[in-house]
Design an enzyme around this catalytic site. Structure first.
Site, PDB file in Angstrom:
ATOM      1  N   ASP A  38      22.068 -30.896  29.153  1.00 23.48           N
ATOM      2  CA  ASP A  38      23.634 -31.773  28.637  1.00 23.48           C
ATOM      3  C   ASP A  38      24.078 -31.581  30.037  1.00 23.48           C
ATOM      4  OD1 ASP A  38      21.868 -30.766  26.913  1.00 23.48           O
ATOM      5  OD2 ASP A  38      23.810 -29.573  25.717  1.00 23.48           O
ATOM      6  N   GLN A  54      24.412 -28.661  32.457  1.00 25.23           N
ATOM      7  CA  GLN A  54      23.717 -27.581  32.350  1.00 25.23           C
ATOM      8  C   GLN A  54      22.744 -27.874  33.793  1.00 25.23           C
ATOM      9  OE1 GLN A  54      22.464 -24.702  29.051  1.00 25.23           O
ATOM     10  NE2 GLN A  54      24.789 -25.310  29.851  1.00 25.23           N
ATOM     11  N   GLU A 216      24.229 -30.026  16.891  1.00 24.53           N
ATOM     12  CA  GLU A 216      24.757 -29.428  18.430  1.00 24.53           C
ATOM     13  C   GLU A 216      25.494 -30.499  19.557  1.00 24.53           C
ATOM     14  OE1 GLU A 216      20.655 -28.821  20.178  1.00 24.53           O
ATOM     15  OE2 GLU A 216      21.373 -27.004  20.496  1.00 24.53           O
TER      16      GLU A 216
END
Ligand code: FRU
Length: 490
Positions: A38, A54, A216
């Site tokens: 991400d 990430q 999410e």
């Protein structure tokens, strides 16, 4: 918790850039080693766009989640990627998970999820603040929310900060104890603590309908008086023309009230119809909403053969979002035009023809307008010798099929979706070494995915129709690579 050494990692990144492997992309952000996912902490600060993401710098598996960092003024020239945050204590020992960035008191602050699991795998997710220091490292600060709220499981993450009526709020993605995905909200108090407001009631939760088991990476955007709630639901069943990836990423457009904690909204719409798009984030700066997504999909590891070569996944190009009649249109950021080196159009301006083609070289952008005339079926192909990926459009059924079955390596299969083109079909296509991004009908739909050509063959673009097209006009540009520069500090 494995010790991570920033200096060593940063030095290895510098050695690894520019990339040499033919599957590495030239104008998509990626790392010379490790796994990225991400985009995180997107924020405009001191004249630059900051992009965190990430990153497992120690391998191509979903572990050791840290934050990498680049900054850019123009989305073409970037700072050398550096490690900005990594697991250091009992709170984030199992990962510095996703979060957002915002500017406060002149500083670039971040808000992220600390992931910690006990010996039975039970998670204690804490939401923590941090500040980017001039040495490029995020200084970890106070924990704003120490764990999941009652009634919700340990899947409780990805805070996103925003302002409403002069107040600061954040939302995060969560799962109820009966395994329903949802978004929760908090409001900042005058003491600087965070008050839990509860679940944002969407139509889905109101009628008690379950829309996936976990949401999410939520986000909340304002387009004039309209609100758009971004989220990534997991657990939706694939339908004939939608939800065809393992996990989805999309939005609800409507109106949110944090007094009543309700959102009135239209149907859930996907942001991208390709195979490899997930967990996007948005910069909101000077009236522009600029989205960057993760090019990849969790839990589909076999689709990505670069992991045998030490790295995996990319970020998408930045795209500018606009909202029209409850629908998001996505267009490549205009800054990317600076990548155009040379116009290489061959055989594109044609009338009454059934085929046009162009060489795509090391990387290209294709901009095409087709007046369909007698043609009912269009095949847009990216051809690598005997391998190809095809966008097949049927005007009668108004269905687009993206077919990767003509590729040998990596993910294959098809994606189908409705696309409303009448007599005029428009396509803007970016073809990098392995990353492909297509924008249809001026951003009405997009499709993002990877192709991993088996042989070292540069691609050719072909448009083939069943009957003569009235006219085809367009341009093809060879595109330059992103440039990475060493800077002293951010
Ligand atoms: C989405 C996600 C987030 C999480 C992060 C961990 O891809 O699962 O929910 O914070 O990735 O890397």
């Amino acid at each position: 918790m494995i010790e991570i050494n920033k200096q060593e990692i940063d030095a290895r990144v510098k050695e690894g850039i520019p990339f040499t492997h033919r599957w590495h992309n030239r104008f998509h952000l990626e790392m010379p080693f490790g796994l990225i996912n991400d985009p995180n902490g997107l924020a405009f600060h001191n004249g630059e766009y900051h992009i965190f993401y990430q990153w497992n710098p120690l391998g191509c598996v979903h572990k050791n989640k840290s934050w990498g960092h680049v900054h850019t003024r123009d989305f073409v020239n970037y700072s050398m990627p550096e490690l900005a945050m990594w697991p250091t204590d009992e709170h984030d020992k199992d990962g510095c998970y996703s979060g957002c960035g915002f500017v406060s008191g002149g500083a670039l602050r971040v808000f992220y999820t600390c992931n910690a699991k006990d010996e039975n795998g039970v998670r204690t997710p804490a939401q923590r603040l941090g500040t980017l220091r001039s040495n490029g490292v995020i200084h970890k600060e106070e924990i704003a929310v120490p764990t999941n709220e009652k009634g919700y499981t340990g899947h409780f993450r990805d805070p996103y900060v925003f302002y409403r009526h002069g107040k600061r709020y954040f939302i995060l993605g969560a799962q109820t104890e009966d395994e329903r995905g949802c978004v929760l909200a908090y409001e900042e108090t005058s003491e600087g603590t965070w008050k839990f407001l509860g679940e944002l009631k969407t139509k889905m939760s109101e009628i008690d309908e379950k829309f996936g088991y976990m949401w999410e990476c939520p986000g909340l955007l304002k387009f004039g008086s309209h609100d758009v709630l971004l989220c990534c639901p997991q657990g939706l069943e694939a339908k004939e023309y939608k939800y065809q990836n393992l996990y989805q990423s999309g939005y609800f457009a409507g109106h949110v009230s944090f007094d009543s904690m309700e959102m009135y909204h239209g149907r859930f719409q996907e942001l991208d119809k390709g195979f490899d798009f997930y967990a996007p984030q948005v910069f909101s700066h000077e009236g522009r909403h600029i989205l960057i997504g993760w090019m990849g999909m969790p839990d589909r590891d076999d689709d990505y053969p670069t992991k045998e070569h030490g790295w995996v996944f990319s970020l998408t190009l930045p795209r500018v979002l606009t909202l029209r009649q409850g629908h998001i249109y996505s267009k490549p950021a205009k800054e990317l035009r600076a990548l155009r080196i040379q116009e290489t159009a061959v055989d594109i301006d044609a009338a009454e023809t059934k085929q046009v083609s162009a060489d795509l070289g090391e990387g290209a952008e294709v901009l095409l307008d087709v007046t369909m005339g007698k043609a009912q079926q269009l095949d847009f192909e990216i051809v690598y010798g005997l391998e190809k990926v095809v966008f097949h459009y049927d005007r009668r059924t108004q269905v687009m099929v993206i077919d990767r079955d003509g590729m040998k390596l990596g993910g294959r299969g098809q994606r189908r979706f409705k696309l409303y083109a009448d007599d005029n079909f428009s396509l803007q296509l970016f073809v990098d070494h392995t990353a492909v991004e297509a924008f249809f009908q001026h951003g009405d739909e997009t499709a993002t995915f990877f192709v991993f050509p088996e042989k070292n063959i540069l691609p050719e673009f072909r448009l083939v129709s069943d009957e003569p097209m009235e006219s085809v006009s367009g341009r093809v540009w060879e595109l330059d690579s992103f440039r990475f520069h060493e800077t002293k500090s951010s």
